[in-house]
Design an enzyme around this catalytic site. Structure first.
Site, PDB file in Angstrom:
ATOM      1  N   ASP A   1      37.742  19.098  44.202  1.00 49.47           N
ATOM      2  CA  ASP A   1      38.016  20.226  43.296  1.00 49.47           C
ATOM      3  C   ASP A   1      37.512  19.999  41.869  1.00 49.47           C
ATOM      4  OD1 ASP A   1      39.967  19.782  45.435  1.00 49.47           O
ATOM      5  OD2 ASP A   1      40.940  21.610  44.746  1.00 49.47           O
TER       6      ASP A   1
ATOM      7  N   GLU B   1      36.901  25.932  43.026  1.00 48.39           N
ATOM      8  CA  GLU B   1      37.846  27.018  42.783  1.00 48.39           C
ATOM      9  C   GLU B   1      38.596  26.891  41.450  1.00 48.39           C
ATOM     10  OE1 GLU B   1      41.435  27.597  44.586  1.00 48.39           O
ATOM     11  OE2 GLU B   1      42.113  25.528  44.432  1.00 48.39           O
ATOM     12  N   ASN B   2      38.521  25.722  40.797  1.00 47.35           N
ATOM     13  CA  ASN B   2      39.165  25.533  39.495  1.00 47.35           C
ATOM     14  C   ASN B   2      38.153  25.298  38.389  1.00 47.35           C
ATOM     15  OD1 ASN B   2      41.519  23.678  41.361  1.00 47.35           O
ATOM     16  ND2 ASN B   2      41.999  25.628  40.392  1.00 47.35           N
TER      17      ASN B   2
ATOM     18  N   HIS C   1      42.719  29.884  44.424  1.00 49.87           N
ATOM     19  CA  HIS C   1      42.472  30.476  43.101  1.00 49.87           C
ATOM     20  C   HIS C   1      41.197  31.319  43.077  1.00 49.87           C
ATOM     21  CE1 HIS C   1      45.766  28.520  41.010  1.00 49.87           C
ATOM     22  NE2 HIS C   1      45.439  27.375  41.598  1.00 49.87           N
TER      23      HIS C   1
ATOM     24  N   HIS D   1      42.050  23.323  52.765  1.00 49.49           N
ATOM     25  CA  HIS D   1      42.573  23.481  51.408  1.00 49.49           C
ATOM     26  C   HIS D   1      44.072  23.759  51.528  1.00 49.49           C
ATOM     27  CE1 HIS D   1      41.715  24.092  47.132  1.00 49.49           C
ATOM     28  NE2 HIS D   1      42.635  25.042  47.155  1.00 49.49           N
TER      29      HIS D   1
ATOM     30  N   HIS E   1      44.498  17.579  44.400  1.00 46.11           N
ATOM     31  CA  HIS E   1      43.859  16.938  43.247  1.00 46.11           C
ATOM     32  C   HIS E   1      44.088  15.439  43.139  1.00 46.11           C
ATOM     33  CE1 HIS E   1      43.152  20.784  40.609  1.00 46.11           C
ATOM     34  NE2 HIS E   1      42.975  21.027  41.908  1.00 46.11           N
TER      35      HIS E   1
END
Length: 260
Positions: free
Chosen positions: A9, A40-41, A69, A152, A179
């Site tokens: 991520d 996605e972040n 997200h 995910h 994470h």
């Protein structure tokens, strides 16, 4: 042999910057045929934009995956359809825009990529990841030399169960979302590479990529605060998978960490 470098991520500008700085050289040093990244972040720590997706592609990322997200950035739902190397989670409702899988090719080799969201401790509407993943894996396997499944998910038990469920059906099952890189990289009995969480690519002097003080304070008093993306101790965290299409077995799976 096919080698895939999967980047965990990407969080905010620090994560994007280290990808731009390190991926090309890392790819050459490790001999990776493909680079896949969860992004996605990547936009301020929540979501992604078309411009960021293009920047990551220019930096050497072949395929970009997303997670819960995905719709956090305004208007991305109208942009995703134009991004040929970006896929949304495959078990979102079929009405959602975007591709539910990718096939990327290079030097005569083809890699299939897809992502599924977990349903434990995650609020996003999604179909069963187990039932959604099998037909996609089978379809991609007919057209690709290797298939990478990203899970995910919040719950480690759900990720591990997905690994066993897809063992022998895909080249790799790699976990994202929490994470924090885990120490269980391995090859499962039927030949699938597995890692519960690849970890994040971003600032590790943080709480999951966010500034420490406001997060700790929120735990103490419960009051709302803005969680800005942190900047210290930036690392790239990735999994390197080597897969032999001839035997349909992964040869190795290892965690790779790079610092700025």
């Amino acid at each position: 042999m096919i080698s895939v470098l999967f980047v965990g991520d990407i969080v905010g500008r620090p994560g994007r910057d280290i990808v731009k700085t390190k991926v090309a050289a890392l790819r050459e040093r490790l001999g990776a045929d493909f680079v896949v990244a969860n992004a996605e972040n990547s936009a301020g720590g929540a979501g992604i934009t078309a411009a960021i997706a293009r920047d990551l592609t220019e930096a050497g990322v072949d395929a970009i995956t997303l997670g819960d997200h995905i719709w956090d950035q305004k208007a991305f739902d109208s942009e995703i359809g134009s991004l040929e190397n970006v896929c949304r989670p495959a078990n979102l409702p079929k009405e959602c825009p975007g591709r539910d899988r990718l096939i990327v090719g290079k030097d005569g080799k083809k890699l299939g990529v897809f992502t599924v969201l977990g349903r434990n401790f995650m609020g996003m509407k999604a179909e069963c990841p187990f039932l959604a993943s099998r037909p996609i894996a089978e379809d991609l396997a007919q057209n690709c030399d290797a298939v990478l499944a990203e899970v995910h998910m919040e719950a480690t038990s759900e990720k591990i169960a997905m690994g066993w469920y897809l063992d022998g059906r895909v080249a790799a099952v790699l976990g994202t979302h929490t994470h924090v890189p885990t120490a269980d990289a391995r090859v499962l009995p039927k030949g699938t590479a597995y890692l519960t969480d690849v970890g994040m690519t971003g600032p590790y002097e943080s709480v999951l990529g966010r500034e420490i003080e406001p997060v700790v304070s929120r735990f103490l008093d419960g009051m709302p605060r803005r969680f800005e993306v942190a900047t210290g101790d930036v690392r790239l965290s990735a999994a390197l998978v080597r897969y032999d299409p001839a035997t349909k077995r992964a040869v190795s799976c290892e965690l790779v960490t790079e610092t700025m």
